[in-house]
Motif scaffolding. Structure first.
Motif, PDB file in Angstrom:
ATOM      1  N   HIS A 169      -9.783  -0.772  -7.450  1.00 23.38           N
ATOM      2  CA  HIS A 169     -10.446   0.683  -7.485  1.00 23.38           C
ATOM      3  C   HIS A 169     -10.585   1.179  -5.875  1.00 23.38           C
ATOM      4  O   HIS A 169     -11.194   0.481  -5.307  1.00 23.38           O
ATOM      5  CB  HIS A 169     -11.521   1.049  -8.417  1.00 23.38           C
ATOM      6  CG  HIS A 169     -11.287   0.552  -9.907  1.00 23.38           C
ATOM      7  ND1 HIS A 169     -10.764   1.472 -10.832  1.00 23.38           N
ATOM      8  CD2 HIS A 169     -11.947  -0.459 -10.347  1.00 23.38           C
ATOM      9  CE1 HIS A 169     -10.736   0.780 -11.764  1.00 23.38           C
ATOM     10  NE2 HIS A 169     -11.168  -0.522 -11.697  1.00 23.38           N
ATOM     11  N   ASP A 170     -10.038   2.205  -5.672  1.00 22.70           N
ATOM     12  CA  ASP A 170     -10.199   2.611  -4.330  1.00 22.70           C
ATOM     13  C   ASP A 170     -10.180   4.260  -4.411  1.00 22.70           C
ATOM     14  O   ASP A 170      -9.090   4.865  -4.728  1.00 22.70           O
ATOM     15  CB  ASP A 170      -9.073   2.412  -3.369  1.00 22.70           C
ATOM     16  CG  ASP A 170      -9.240   2.382  -1.862  1.00 22.70           C
ATOM     17  OD1 ASP A 170     -10.146   3.547  -1.659  1.00 22.70           O
ATOM     18  OD2 ASP A 170      -8.892   1.694  -0.937  1.00 22.70           O
ATOM     19  N   ASN A 171     -11.268   4.714  -3.982  1.00 23.84           N
ATOM     20  CA  ASN A 171     -11.401   6.319  -3.970  1.00 23.84           C
ATOM     21  C   ASN A 171     -10.481   7.141  -3.156  1.00 23.84           C
ATOM     22  O   ASN A 171     -10.291   8.116  -3.167  1.00 23.84           O
ATOM     23  CB  ASN A 171     -12.788   6.704  -4.145  1.00 23.84           C
ATOM     24  CG  ASN A 171     -13.573   6.092  -5.235  1.00 23.84           C
ATOM     25  OD1 ASN A 171     -13.111   5.967  -6.099  1.00 23.84           O
ATOM     26  ND2 ASN A 171     -14.759   5.995  -5.008  1.00 23.84           N
ATOM     27  N   SER A 172      -9.915   6.468  -1.940  1.00 26.76           N
ATOM     28  CA  SER A 172      -9.195   7.191  -1.053  1.00 26.76           C
ATOM     29  C   SER A 172      -7.985   7.334  -1.336  1.00 26.76           C
ATOM     30  O   SER A 172      -7.259   6.293  -2.065  1.00 26.76           O
ATOM     31  CB  SER A 172      -9.496   6.206   0.265  1.00 26.76           C
ATOM     32  OG  SER A 172      -8.741   4.939   0.091  1.00 26.76           O
TER      33      SER A 172
ATOM     34  N   GLU B 140      -2.262 -10.609   9.628  1.00 24.63           N
ATOM     35  CA  GLU B 140      -3.254 -10.032  10.708  1.00 24.63           C
ATOM     36  C   GLU B 140      -4.601 -10.837  10.501  1.00 24.63           C
ATOM     37  O   GLU B 140      -5.397 -10.641  11.141  1.00 24.63           O
ATOM     38  CB  GLU B 140      -3.656  -8.533  10.432  1.00 24.63           C
ATOM     39  CG  GLU B 140      -2.199  -7.657  10.963  1.00 24.63           C
ATOM     40  CD  GLU B 140      -2.409  -6.169  10.551  1.00 24.63           C
ATOM     41  OE1 GLU B 140      -3.357  -5.967   9.871  1.00 24.63           O
ATOM     42  OE2 GLU B 140      -1.566  -5.501  10.921  1.00 24.63           O
ATOM     43  N   ASN B 141      -4.761 -11.814   9.495  1.00 26.80           N
ATOM     44  CA  ASN B 141      -5.907 -12.601   9.472  1.00 26.80           C
ATOM     45  C   ASN B 141      -7.205 -11.548   9.264  1.00 26.80           C
ATOM     46  O   ASN B 141      -7.982 -11.969   9.634  1.00 26.80           O
ATOM     47  CB  ASN B 141      -6.176 -13.480  10.645  1.00 26.80           C
ATOM     48  CG  ASN B 141      -7.267 -14.473  10.234  1.00 26.80           C
ATOM     49  OD1 ASN B 141      -7.387 -15.196   9.132  1.00 26.80           O
ATOM     50  ND2 ASN B 141      -7.919 -15.108  11.195  1.00 26.80           N
ATOM     51  N   ALA B 142      -6.782 -10.606   8.256  1.00 24.14           N
ATOM     52  CA  ALA B 142      -8.101  -9.464   8.132  1.00 24.14           C
ATOM     53  C   ALA B 142      -8.297  -9.366   6.648  1.00 24.14           C
ATOM     54  O   ALA B 142      -8.321  -8.687   6.052  1.00 24.14           O
ATOM     55  CB  ALA B 142      -7.500  -8.192   8.646  1.00 24.14           C
ATOM     56  N   LEU B 143      -8.355 -10.549   5.988  1.00 20.43           N
ATOM     57  CA  LEU B 143      -8.757 -10.636   4.638  1.00 20.43           C
ATOM     58  C   LEU B 143      -9.961 -10.049   4.075  1.00 20.43           C
ATOM     59  O   LEU B 143      -9.826  -9.371   3.022  1.00 20.43           O
ATOM     60  CB  LEU B 143      -8.571 -12.171   3.996  1.00 20.43           C
ATOM     61  CG  LEU B 143      -7.332 -12.707   3.682  1.00 20.43           C
ATOM     62  CD1 LEU B 143      -6.463 -12.554   4.629  1.00 20.43           C
ATOM     63  CD2 LEU B 143      -7.634 -14.114   3.075  1.00 20.43           C
ATOM     64  N   GLY B 144     -11.150 -10.093   4.892  1.00 19.46           N
ATOM     65  CA  GLY B 144     -12.380  -9.339   4.564  1.00 19.46           C
ATOM     66  C   GLY B 144     -12.552  -9.737   3.075  1.00 19.46           C
ATOM     67  O   GLY B 144     -13.142  -8.941   2.364  1.00 19.46           O
ATOM     68  N   GLN B 145     -12.812 -11.003   2.799  1.00 23.79           N
ATOM     69  CA  GLN B 145     -12.793 -11.468   1.571  1.00 23.79           C
ATOM     70  C   GLN B 145     -14.436 -11.281   1.115  1.00 23.79           C
ATOM     71  O   GLN B 145     -15.278 -11.573   2.054  1.00 23.79           O
ATOM     72  CB  GLN B 145     -12.850 -13.048   1.704  1.00 23.79           C
ATOM     73  CG  GLN B 145     -13.331 -13.805   0.094  1.00 23.79           C
ATOM     74  CD  GLN B 145     -12.924 -15.412   0.595  1.00 23.79           C
ATOM     75  OE1 GLN B 145     -12.157 -15.796   1.474  1.00 23.79           O
ATOM     76  NE2 GLN B 145     -13.929 -16.043  -0.363  1.00 23.79           N
TER      77      GLN B 145
ATOM     78  N   ASP C 186      -6.078  -6.942  -1.566  1.00 25.27           N
ATOM     79  CA  ASP C 186      -6.159  -6.450  -2.948  1.00 25.27           C
ATOM     80  C   ASP C 186      -6.033  -4.896  -2.740  1.00 25.27           C
ATOM     81  O   ASP C 186      -5.420  -4.193  -3.440  1.00 25.27           O
ATOM     82  CB  ASP C 186      -7.293  -7.000  -3.575  1.00 25.27           C
ATOM     83  CG  ASP C 186      -7.158  -8.456  -3.899  1.00 25.27           C
ATOM     84  OD1 ASP C 186      -6.907  -8.728  -4.896  1.00 25.27           O
ATOM     85  OD2 ASP C 186      -7.600  -9.234  -2.801  1.00 25.27           O
ATOM     86  N   LEU C 187      -6.904  -4.575  -1.782  1.00 28.95           N
ATOM     87  CA  LEU C 187      -7.346  -2.945  -2.071  1.00 28.95           C
ATOM     88  C   LEU C 187      -6.285  -2.140  -1.166  1.00 28.95           C
ATOM     89  O   LEU C 187      -5.896  -0.978  -1.674  1.00 28.95           O
ATOM     90  CB  LEU C 187      -8.822  -2.805  -1.141  1.00 28.95           C
ATOM     91  CG  LEU C 187      -9.807  -3.524  -1.730  1.00 28.95           C
ATOM     92  CD1 LEU C 187     -11.017  -3.227  -1.030  1.00 28.95           C
ATOM     93  CD2 LEU C 187     -10.082  -2.778  -3.219  1.00 28.95           C
TER      94      LEU C 187
ATOM     95  N   GLN D  69       6.450  -2.542  -1.998  1.00 33.02           N
ATOM     96  CA  GLN D  69       5.239  -2.058  -1.078  1.00 33.02           C
ATOM     97  C   GLN D  69       3.951  -2.758  -1.205  1.00 33.02           C
ATOM     98  O   GLN D  69       3.416  -2.712  -0.171  1.00 33.02           O
ATOM     99  CB  GLN D  69       5.311  -0.523  -1.322  1.00 33.02           C
ATOM    100  CG  GLN D  69       6.623  -0.007  -0.981  1.00 33.02           C
ATOM    101  CD  GLN D  69       6.553   1.435  -0.810  1.00 33.02           C
ATOM    102  OE1 GLN D  69       5.291   1.982  -0.333  1.00 33.02           O
ATOM    103  NE2 GLN D  69       7.494   2.322  -0.804  1.00 33.02           N
ATOM    104  N   GLY D  70       3.481  -3.008  -2.381  1.00 32.32           N
ATOM    105  CA  GLY D  70       2.309  -3.683  -2.551  1.00 32.32           C
ATOM    106  C   GLY D  70       2.268  -5.001  -1.698  1.00 32.32           C
ATOM    107  O   GLY D  70       1.277  -5.349  -1.042  1.00 32.32           O
TER     108      GLY D  70
END
Length: 353
Positions: A128-131, A80-85, A103-104, A69-70
């Protein structure tokens, strides 16, 4: 004349109550004592019955599902070319360390799939992701190959378990479109020893897994050599590793730079089911600098089940509980004399390199 009544003062009432309770206590003390003893015994018995354990076959299947799933999230973000590096700082060696939306998103899916299933387990992730992802729920399906090879009934206490997840191994290569190096990984350590390892390759769809002492879907290659070996090393630190490796095995040693610790472990083995042989097949994997445990724990479990070893450069076993860092470098092999391999390695202090 009004009838006479007996009136007790408050003090008299108190004395009467105390005397009455004393009589009741002496009459029923034995019964109460027996009842309390029986109650305590029942409570202890119930606590033993309800104390939760975790079946390792279930945990292996969950780990495979989490890695897959990851991997879907990693692949989706790339498509989607949405890496947001963006940079999340420098590594210990001073190189830029990147994090992406892949990653997130992968972290969120993998972490909460495990935590929503087993909230009592310790899960360490690179990100780490608080959501919270409350939708991530395991359906408890066991893949057919795991059902075929792995027996149910090997149970461990939650307190003994540490899980390491790497939501996207080889982030730098991910940003450079070198997708063959990218993996998602889950490792389960029990009392500090790696017992479950899962390495999933999102862009080929293959998944390697092992449960130490019970089985794996992977196999070592038919032959290896250390005279001289083909040594796979980190692309980021190939220069530092080259002199060290040539001092050990000679200038004719083949050195293969590659991204991702998961990829490098798989390079020591036959290809995962559904994949063709890699051009980067190697005999030994060596890392000469600081490395995190979520990078290497899954590979350690795979190699252990297949008769191999992963140690520090000094031959020490790595404890996969507690802190996240392994400072002793790394040497990994399978189907070779690991002790003889270690004896050829020069002294090395990773803290100084």
């Amino acid at each position: 004349m009004a009838p006479m009544g007996i009136r007790l003062s408050p003090l008299g009432v108190a004395v009467f109550c105390i005397l009455g309770l004393g009589v009741i206590y002496h009459l029923y003390a034995g019964v109460i004592s027996n009842r309390l003893a029986a109650f305590r015994s029942a409570v202890q018995h119930c606590s033993l019955i309800t104390r939760r354990t975790v079946d390792l076959r279930d945990l292996l299947a969950l780990s495979v599902e989490a890695a897959i799933q990851g991997g879907r999230e990693v692949k989706k973000v790339h498509e989607e070319n949405a890496l947001g590096q963006k940079s999340k700082g420098l590594t210990k060696e001073g190189a830029k360390e990147f994090v992406t939306h892949g990653d997130l998103q992968s972290h969120k899916k993998m972490f909460y799939l495990i935590k929503n299933t087993y909230p009592e387990l310790t899960v360490n992730s690179e990100e780490h992701d608080n959501s919270v992802d409350e939708v991530a729920v395991w359906n408890r399906d066991i893949p057919a190959d795991i059902l075929q090879k792995i027996e149910r009934g090997k149970e461990v206490s939650p307190e003994s378990v540490t899980i390491w997840i790497d939501p996207l191994d080889a982030t730098q290569e991910y940003t450079e479109n070198l997708l063959q190096y990218v993996t998602t990984m889950v490792c389960v350590a029990v009392d500090g020893k790696p017992v479950i390892g899962v390495i999933h390759k999102p862009f080929t769809g293959s998944t390697a897994w092992a449960l130490v002492g019970q089985g794996s879907n992977m196999h070592p290659r038919s032959s290896y050599s250390i005279s001289p070996p083909k040594v796979i090393v980190s692309r980021s630190h190939a220069g530092k590793a080259q002199n060290y490796i040539q001092d050990a095995f000679g200038n004719s040693t083949t050195i293969i730079p590659a991204g991702g610790a998961g990829y490098k472990v798989l390079a020591l083995l036959d290809p995962p089911p559904g994949e063709t042989e890699s051009k980067d097949q190697a005999d030994v994997y060596i890392h000469v600098t600081y490395i995190k445990k979520w990078d290497i724990c899954a590979g350690a479990a795979l190699l252990t089940e297949l008769g191999g070893q992963m140690t520090t450069l000094q031959g020490e076993n790595i404890d996969y509980s507690g802190t996240e860092a392994n400072k002793g470098g790394l040497v990994a092999s399978v189907n070779v004399d690991h002790k003889a391999l270690l004896e050829r390695l020069p002294n090395w202090n990773p803290d100084k390199h």
